[in-house]
Design an enzyme around this catalytic site. Structure first.
Site, mmCIF file in Angstrom:
data_model
loop_
_atom_site.group_PDB
_atom_site.id
_atom_site.type_symbol
_atom_site.label_atom_id
_atom_site.label_comp_id
_atom_site.label_asym_id
_atom_site.label_seq_id
_atom_site.Cartn_x
_atom_site.Cartn_y
_atom_site.Cartn_z
ATOM 1 C CB SER A 293 37.329 34.623 43.112
ATOM 2 O OG SER A 293 36.810 34.553 41.807
ATOM 3 N N GLY A 294 39.491 36.478 41.214
ATOM 4 C CA GLY A 294 39.674 37.725 40.476
ATOM 5 C C GLY A 294 40.994 38.404 40.736
ATOM 6 C CB THR B 35 43.710 31.862 35.676
ATOM 7 O OG1 THR B 35 42.796 31.205 36.557
ATOM 8 C CG2 THR B 35 43.769 31.089 34.366
ATOM 9 C CG ASN C 222 38.108 36.416 37.435
ATOM 10 O OD1 ASN C 222 38.301 37.017 36.384
ATOM 11 N ND2 ASN C 222 38.925 35.471 37.883
ATOM 12 C CB SER D 285 35.895 33.079 38.046
ATOM 13 O OG SER D 285 36.074 32.407 39.268
ATOM 14 C CB SER D 286 39.774 28.822 37.899
ATOM 15 O OG SER D 286 40.720 29.314 37.001
ATOM 16 N N GLY E 203 40.222 30.795 44.292
ATOM 17 C CA GLY E 203 40.575 31.630 45.427
ATOM 18 C C GLY E 203 39.476 31.655 46.476
ATOM 19 C CD GLU F 188 34.486 31.302 44.691
ATOM 20 O OE1 GLU F 188 33.470 30.706 45.076
ATOM 21 O OE2 GLU F 188 34.907 31.271 43.529
#
Length: 1079
Positions: free
Chosen positions: A107-108, A112, A157, A160-161, A387, A389
């Protein structure tokens, strides 16, 4: 602009890790650091792209860069995500292979943004056209919509998605996009009701409150202040670099481009507002008579506003928050909810409402962007999923997310490492086996149908009896205790009993990316994901069309007692479908790496990057590529692609495809160590060799194109020559014909000219003779006319002299009158009837005419002025005219009343609630309502009374209470007496013997005396059944008070009491009214 001709030329560091020397983990990281420091964020491992998140904008994504990488070989230019996107797009377009682009990382790490870059590149290089551009724009604009509703700020992030997205973009045979299909996976809906410290709720909430207009917020019953909503965290409400107001306008515009109608957009915003309102509903306990606690809503204002937004009856939803109905076969049992259960129901409704809205958005977008044609499409899939985590507090959501990443890592292992080695073995290529970590054992720990964690969680949720998170953890400790990747403090494995980093209410899994500690609290509830049926049915009863669509299970006619599938089961099925879909496509990998945890530019944290390199298996990937071959292809397409490079294989090879490839490679003199022949494929070791083949093919295609152009141009020139030759013969024949026709026309024209000249000479000669004859005749006539004229003038000369004076006089008078009228026209006065001006008389003899014209003009403009009156204004002027006839030169008060309009109802009796009772007692329309003073004969003082005048009667009422004191029919009024002074006194004299005359006449005083008398007189004049009212104007008159007659005398005196009129009683027979002398 200088174009690099090779991957190795002018390169910072090493662009392809396969070529790194020496190969070690330290040199791998040093190469990444060196390229990152020089803004080279992309690096290759063969065909895999490593992407470092720069945390800032770089000038490497411009339209010029797109053109630079368009239709170029993958290894021809410096590493870039555009190169991978171009390779995938050309493979799909030219080789008819479905593609998928798998973007993985923490994540980050920039997954995306990477997916956006891939889609924007494909949109830029594919075909053009109005319909194609519309499809491309809709596909690109779906991203801002889904990001607003599905992304949020986390500690790692800012964008973040919080859901997984897989988009299949469909193309036609030309490579033009036709549409797409989006699949979403596991929205983190728990974020709607609770966010960890330092994180935000989903972007759309903040964008709506920051960017919506005041009118929109008023319609949605919202305020801009974030602190007014319990579901919005305040410590990170404002994020640096994020403009929520501008992003809201972007999202609205994107929804319109995708195809959302205005009413659909409004419905979506209403649901978002309803979720915010839900969070503000709070409950309080209330003790029932049976001793149990029952929840009640504290403040119903937010509930009321939410119900108004969704069209739900407030009582229905309020009951759903207080009671729960359980159905079993034919029985229904209703139980009360305590405060904790009510808060659980509220949060469950908020999470379900937002989650179903998000799923509806994805479905609605799919309806707009789906391909219309029914033929087979080429497909490129882009996977942008959350991603890996590892947070301080990891719960069910992180467990599911990390499970998905395990599956993606498994696919990467299978398709890039294991498949690489297994393919070499299959093809009979010499190969040194490389050991690698296979995470299939971790996937089996989670998803095994018998002993997997998800299976045990489902089993625990479905079993009867008391089910808690602790019983679930006990089950894990019993079954998974011996698994090498599972750790728990309470398991049978004694080595974790003294591990104080492992709390009792947690378990730890050793993922491919590292160990993750999961807190078991909430696992059962989140997996159940239950929404009470009462709430579903309450939502279904809403008048809001979208709400009814989102809660179909609330339909009472379709009650389903079967337990819905758990969240874990649904997600595992979705992941299995995704994996099956990915395995049918040619994969392209983008491995995203996060350089630091501070989300800052120019910072490279080696320990963090080393950890990601290890768990992503990048070193194993490099070793496989270095030990193997960079490119492989079956013989048939290879021969079909490169057969024009050899005369023996061009244009058709008649033998086996492998023999043709061997002849081709021998003819091109490619070194033997650069390639190997497998059973069904040729393997090329170095990308340079592949680039050499592609360059030779490009040159050969250019030569073939030149040959085709040469043959075509020769044919075109020969055809043109033959056409010219045929045309020359036709032109020559037509020219000779034309020349003879011109010669004949010349001879004919010359003959005509000679004939015309001859005929002209003859005609002119005849014309001269005729003209001479005519002149002679005209001369004789003229001489005769002059002679006769002389004779006539001589005979009538005396007559003419006698009448000359009169003619001159008439002409002069006519000119004077004409000048008079024209002058009068230019000096006319204004159209105002009160204008006294008139032009001066110019001549004495016009005196009578001048006066008459002035009179006629005045009458005419008066008529024009009257024609402009409305009926109301005409009535006012008629009353004023009648007042003039009655009082002019008779009453001193009259001149001051001329400028005052007659209002009539001075008390506004019909509107004033104070006089509502009095107004109801009067049956007819009130013509005049005013306050008058009724004079008392005893002391001459006045008492305030309300004076009402209708067409039939006069009414006197008490001013304070509105009680009617006297009502006199108008036929009983015989006359009215007033003085000549400037006072407001008047006496209403009643007919003797009438019923109203019992108490005598009325002596009254009013400021609107002129209007009252005028209206009384007009009513008497218009009534056919009554005599006209007599008006007596005198300074001394008699008034009948019961049995006595009193004389009222008006005298002028010195001003007293502020210039007011005073009335005094002199004796029993005399009232003296003193009127101040006017200046």
């Amino acid at each position: 602009m200088e174009v690099k001709t090779s991957l190795l030329d002018n390169m910072i560091g090493v662009g392809d890790m396969v070529l790194l020397e020496p190969l070690s983990e330290d040199s791998f990281l040093e190469n990444l650091r060196k390229r990152f420091d020089h803004n080279e964020i992309y690096t290759y491992i063969g065909s895999v792209v490593i992407s470092m998140n720069p945390y800032r904008s770089l000038p490497i994504f411009t339209p010029d860069k797109v053109e630079e990488y368009r239709n170029r070989n993958f290894y021809e230019l410096s590493p870039h995500i555009y190169a991978l996107a171009d390779e995938a797009y050309r493979s799909l377009r030219d080789q008819d292979k479905d593609q998928c682009i798998l973007i993985t990382g923490e994540s980050g790490a920039g997954k995306t943004e990477a997916s956006k870059l891939v889609m924007s590149y494909v949109a830029a290089v594919c075909g053009k056209g109005q319909e194609v551009n519309k499809v491309k724009e809709q596909l690109l604009q779906s991203n801002p919509v889904l990001e607003a509703f599905g992304n949020a700020k986390t500690v790692r992030n800012d964008n973040s998605s919080r859901f997984g997205k897989y988009m299949d973009i469909e193309f036609d045979f030309k490579g033009d996009p036709l549409g797409g299909v989006i699949s979403n996976y596991l929205l983190e809906k728990s974020r709607v009701v609770k966010q960890p410290r330092g994180e935000r709720n989903f972007h759309i909430f903040y964008q709506l409150l920051s960017g919506a207009s005041d009118d929109t917020l008023e319609k949605l019953k919202l305020h801009r202040d974030f602190s007014k909503y319990n579901y919005l965290s305040l410590d990170s409400a404002v994020v640096s670099g994020l403009d929520d107001a501008a992003n809201f306008r972007t999202v609205r515009n994107a929804m319109e481009i995708v195809g959302f109608m205005e009413d659909e957009l409004q419905s979506v915003l209403e649901l978002v507002a309803a979720v915010l309102k839900l969070g503000n509903i709070e409950f309080k306990p209330e003790l029932r008579c049976n001793g149990t606690d029952e929840s009640r809503i504290k403040d119903k204002n937010d509930l009321k506003e939410m119900c108004e937004l969704l069209g739900i009856e407030q009582s229905v939803l309020e009951r759903a928050f207080s009671y729960r109905t359980v159905e079993a076969k034919m029985e229904k049992v209703s139980t009360t909810l305590n405060v904790a259960q009510a808060y659980y129901a509220r949060d469950a409704l908020a999470k379900n409402l937002y989650s179903r809205l998000f799923s509806w958005l994805v479905t609605r977008i799919n309806e707009s962007i789906k391909a219309q044609a029914k033929t087979r499409h080429k497909v490129m899939g882009v996977l942008d999923i959350y991603g890996f985590e590892i947070f301080e507090d990891n719960s069910f959501e992180q467990f599911i997310i990390n499970y998905c990443n395990e599956k993606l890592q498994q696919i990467f292992i299978e398709l890039t490492l294991r498949e690489e080695q297994e393919e070499y073995v299959r093809e009979g290529i010499e190969w040194t086996n490389i050991e690698y970590f296979n995470n299939a054992i971790i996937c089996d720990l989670i998803e095994n149908n018998q002993n997997g964690i998800l299976a045990m969680l489902d089993e625990e949720c479905l079993r009867p009896g008391t089910v808690t998170d602790e019983t679930f953890l006990d089950k894990l400790n019993t079954i998974c205790a011996e698994h090498q990747h599972f750790e728990s403090r309470l398991s049978k494995n004694s080595k974790f009993l003294t591990d104080h980093s492992l709390p009792h209410s947690c378990f730890r899994i050793q993922h491919y990316a590292g160990k993750v500690l999961y807190r078991v609290e909430g696992f059962v509830d989140k997996n159940n994901d239950l929404l009470y049926r009462d709430l579903s049915q309450a939502m279904y009863k809403a008048n809001h069309s979208l709400i009814k669509h989102l809660f179909p299970e609330g339909n009472p006619s379709k009650v389903n007692l079967k337990r819905p599938p758990t969240a874990g089961f649904q997600f595992r099925a979705s992941v299995a479908t995704l994996m099956k879909n990915l395995q049918t496509k040619n994969p392209n990998y983008i491995r995203c790496i996060k350089p630091n945890d501070k989300k800052a530019a120019h910072i490279f944290t080696e320990s963090l990057v080393r950890h990601q390199v290890r768990y992503l298996g990048l070193m194993e990937n490099v070793r496989v590529r270095r030990a193997g071959y960079a490119f492989r292809q079956t013989y048939e397409p290879c021969l079909e692609r490169y057969k024009m490079l050899c005369k023996r294989t061009w244009p058709h090879w008649r033998g086996p495809a492998r023999d043709g490839v061997e002849v081709l490679m021998a003819d091109l003199q490619v070194p033997a160590e650069e390639f190997s022949y497998g059973r069904s494929k040729i393997f090329i070791r170095n990308p340079r060799t592949l680039f050499f083949l592609e360059e030779r093919r490009r040159q050969c295609l250019q030569d073939l194109a030149t040959l085709i152009q040469k043959i075509y141009r020769g044919w075109k020139c020969r055809t043109h020559f033959l056409l010219l030759k045929k045309s020359q013969i036709v032109v020559a024949a037509w020219y000779r014909r034309y020349a003879q026709q011109k010669k004949y026309q010349k001879i004919k024209s010359a003959t005509t000219v000679v004939q015309s000249y001859t005929r002209g000479w003859q005609a002119r000669k005849l014309l001269r003779e005729l003209k001479h004859q005519k002149r002679c005749e005209e001369a004789v006539t003229t001489i005769a006319a002059y002679w006769h004229g002389t004779q006539v003038r001589r005979e009538y000369r005396k007559f003419f002299r006698a009448n000359a004076g009169r003619k001159i006089y008439e002409f002069t008078i006519q000119r004077i009158m004409q000048k008079y009228f024209l002058g009068l026209k230019n000096t006319m006065p204004s159209m105002s009837p009160i204008d006294k001006n008139w032009p001066a008389r110019p001549y004495l003899f016009l005196d009578g005419v001048h006066t008459e014209l002035r009179r006629i003009f005045h009458l005419w403009r008066c008529k024009k002025y009257r024609s402009q009156f409305t009926e109301e204004r005409k009535a006012v002027y008629e009353e004023k005219l009648e007042a003039s006839e009655i009082f002019k030169d008779k009453k001193a008060l009259y001149p001051s009343s001329v400028s005052q309009p007659f209002k009539g109802d001075y008390l506004e009796i019909s509107k004033n609630p104070k006089y509502q009772k009095l107004n109801s007692t009067v049956d007819e329309k009130v013509l005049l309502a005013d306050v008058v003073n009724k004079i008392n004969r005893a002391n001459g003082k006045g008492t305030a009374r309300i004076f009402l005048l209708t067409k039939k009667s006069v009414v006197l009422a008490d001013q304070k209470t509105g009680q009617v004191k006297a009502s006199v029919p108008l036929p009983d009024v015989s006359s009215v007496s007033v003085s000549t002074q400037s006072d407001g006194f008047f006496a209403l004299k009643l007919k003797e013997g009438s019923a109203s005359a019992v108490k005598g006449d009325f002596l009254l005083s009013s400021e609107h005396l002129i209007e009252i008398i005028t209206k009384l007189h007009r009513i008497g004049a218009t009534a056919a059944d009554r005599e006209q009212l007599n008006i007596d104007i005198s300074d001394e008159f008699l008034v009948q008070f019961k049995q006595d007659k009193v004389c009222v005398k008006f005298i002028q005196g010195a001003p007293k009491n502020g210039n007011s009129v005073s009335c005094k009683r002199k004796n029993n027979r005399l009232l003296e009214v003193s009127v101040p002398t006017t200046a």
